[in-house]
Design an enzyme around this catalytic site. Sequence first.
Site, short mmCIF file in Angstrom:
data_model
loop_
_atom_site.label_atom_id
_atom_site.label_comp_id
_atom_site.label_asym_id
_atom_site.label_seq_id
_atom_site.Cartn_x
_atom_site.Cartn_y
_atom_site.Cartn_z
N SER A 1 0.83 -1.20 0.00
CA SER A 1 0.00 0.00 0.00
C SER A 1 0.86 1.24 0.00
O SER A 1 1.98 1.24 0.52
CB SER A 1 -0.87 -0.04 1.26
OG SER A 1 -1.44 1.22 1.48
N TYR B 1 -2.34 -1.66 11.00
CA TYR B 1 -2.55 -2.15 9.63
C TYR B 1 -1.38 -1.71 8.74
O TYR B 1 -0.78 -2.51 8.03
CB TYR B 1 -3.87 -1.62 9.05
CG TYR B 1 -3.94 -1.80 7.54
CD1 TYR B 1 -4.14 -3.06 6.99
CD2 TYR B 1 -3.75 -0.72 6.67
CE1 TYR B 1 -4.17 -3.24 5.59
CE2 TYR B 1 -3.78 -0.89 5.29
CZ TYR B 1 -3.99 -2.15 4.76
OH TYR B 1 -3.99 -2.33 3.39
N LYS C 1 1.91 -3.89 6.55
CA LYS C 1 2.39 -3.79 5.17
C LYS C 1 3.90 -3.54 5.16
O LYS C 1 4.63 -4.13 4.37
CB LYS C 1 1.67 -2.66 4.42
CG LYS C 1 0.19 -2.94 4.21
CD LYS C 1 -0.05 -4.19 3.38
CE LYS C 1 -1.51 -4.55 3.24
NZ LYS C 1 -1.74 -5.93 2.80
P1 NAD Z 1 -10.89 -7.61 0.93
O1 NAD Z 1 -11.13 -7.69 2.40
O2 NAD Z 1 -12.04 -7.33 0.06
O3 NAD Z 1 -10.17 -8.94 0.42
C1 NAD Z 1 -9.32 -9.73 1.23
C2 NAD Z 1 -9.78 -11.16 1.13
O4 NAD Z 1 -8.90 -12.00 1.91
C3 NAD Z 1 -11.20 -11.36 1.69
O5 NAD Z 1 -11.97 -12.07 0.74
C4 NAD Z 1 -10.99 -12.20 2.97
O6 NAD Z 1 -12.08 -13.07 3.21
C5 NAD Z 1 -9.70 -12.92 2.64
N1 NAD Z 1 -8.90 -13.31 3.81
C6 NAD Z 1 -8.52 -12.52 4.86
N2 NAD Z 1 -7.81 -13.23 5.74
C7 NAD Z 1 -7.71 -14.50 5.24
C8 NAD Z 1 -7.11 -15.69 5.71
N3 NAD Z 1 -6.48 -15.76 6.88
N4 NAD Z 1 -7.21 -16.81 4.94
C9 NAD Z 1 -7.87 -16.78 3.74
N5 NAD Z 1 -8.46 -15.67 3.27
C10 NAD Z 1 -8.38 -14.54 4.01
O7 NAD Z 1 -9.75 -6.51 0.71
P2 NAD Z 1 -9.25 -5.84 -0.65
O8 NAD Z 1 -9.68 -4.42 -0.63
O9 NAD Z 1 -9.55 -6.70 -1.78
O10 NAD Z 1 -7.68 -5.83 -0.37
C11 NAD Z 1 -6.84 -6.88 -0.80
C12 NAD Z 1 -5.43 -6.61 -0.33
O11 NAD Z 1 -4.99 -5.34 -0.81
C13 NAD Z 1 -5.26 -6.58 1.18
O12 NAD Z 1 -4.01 -7.14 1.50
C14 NAD Z 1 -5.25 -5.09 1.48
O13 NAD Z 1 -4.55 -4.80 2.65
C15 NAD Z 1 -4.52 -4.55 0.26
N6 NAD Z 1 -4.81 -3.15 -0.01
C16 NAD Z 1 -6.10 -2.75 -0.17
C17 NAD Z 1 -6.38 -1.41 -0.41
C18 NAD Z 1 -7.83 -0.94 -0.55
O14 NAD Z 1 -8.07 0.25 -0.46
N7 NAD Z 1 -8.79 -1.81 -0.79
C19 NAD Z 1 -5.34 -0.49 -0.52
C20 NAD Z 1 -4.03 -0.93 -0.39
C21 NAD Z 1 -3.77 -2.26 -0.13
#
Ligand code: NAD
Length: 339
Positions: A124, A149, A153
């Site tokens: 991120s 959080y 990262k």
């Molecule tokens: P999201 O919560 O929609 O997707 C994450 C998925 O991982 C979910 O489906 C959840 O059920 C699954 N998950 C979580 N822990 C798990 C585990 N222990 N075992 C199996 N599955 C598990 O989030 P997103 O927005 O799609 O983000 C995806 C990634 O991108 C994350 O790592 C997040 O930190 C990173 N990220 C997101 C953003 C944002 O704004 N959405 C920005 C920067 C980074």
Amino acid sequence: MKILVNGGLGFIGSHTVVELVNSGYDPIIVDDLSNSDIRILDQLTKIIGFKPTFHQLDLCDEQAVKNFADSQKDIVGIIHFAAFKAVGESVNLPLKYYRNNFFSLVNVLNAFEGRGMNLVFSSSCTVYGQPEQLPVTEAAPVQTAQSPYGNTKQVAEEILNDVIASGSDYKMISLRYFNPVGAHESALIGEQPIGVPQNLVPFITQTAIGKREKLMVWGGDYNTPDGSCIRDYIHVVDLGRAHVAALKLMEKEDFTGIDFFNIGTGKGSSVLEVIKAFEEATGLKLNYEIAPRRDGDVEQVWGDATKSTEKLNWKAELDLSTMMSSAWKWENYIAQNPL
Ligand code: NAD
């Protein structure tokens, strides 16, 4: 080529599954459904034309991850989305975040080590904090994290660096996402925030559809042209394509070790500009109010996308108007077809 997509039923994961299929990859989805819904699998089926392989698995379960890895001999790459991501909750429940975000990553790295895997990690732009220079490049120093959080990262990137430094046969790319928004053009998948959205665009669409009374613009007196905060919004479909580009780069023989890339448009938009773009894209008038600044918000950040364009051969293509109209189409879809 089989690609393991950890967290593949989530917001970014599900859009990436579509782009993987569009590029001829065979995604193997793993998700524990802790922040997603099994019905996303049916939605994906409608988009890609077949039911993708899915395993419900908690990646924090070390033995289960080992057994799973042993049973999957043809996987050649991993995209690791699985993590908790709510900044505010991480402040109140840091151990929940450290446990999930670290255990899942370490278990996966351990279970697949020695198999010459290509791994893409979801990082991120929070690693940059408030950068001194804008647009921020990948060479900018990582700043002290503002939340558990954000710290997960930063430390995850250190873990990846250490694994590579140890001589491991992984190839790795950490993608530092800016602000993913929007939804697939079919409106069959999109972002589903639990509770009150922490991010601007879901708040806008929920306000427009009547789920929220009013949008609060946190801070109108920042040192920016219109006084509101500036972010680099990136369409989630472009973001999904960046993962494909990362896999393709690692497939080249001369790629070794680890690299880091900004995934943004290279352009900042203020909160007020995003509101205007939404109003123009939809023809609606939003009910919003300028409120005092919110604790912990960075004033302005947008990414330099030069390295991604040149080395990753990837560039964001979808504009702010498309981000807004697709998010709005999705909000309407889930209002009529609640998942
Ligand atoms: P999201 O919560 O929609 O997707 C994450 C998925 O991982 C979910 O489906 C959840 O059920 C699954 N998950 C979580 N822990 C798990 C585990 N222990 N075992 C199996 N599955 C598990 O989030 P997103 O927005 O799609 O983000 C995806 C990634 O991108 C994350 O790592 C997040 O930190 C990173 N990220 C997101 C953003 C944002 O704004 N959405 C920005 C920067 C980074």
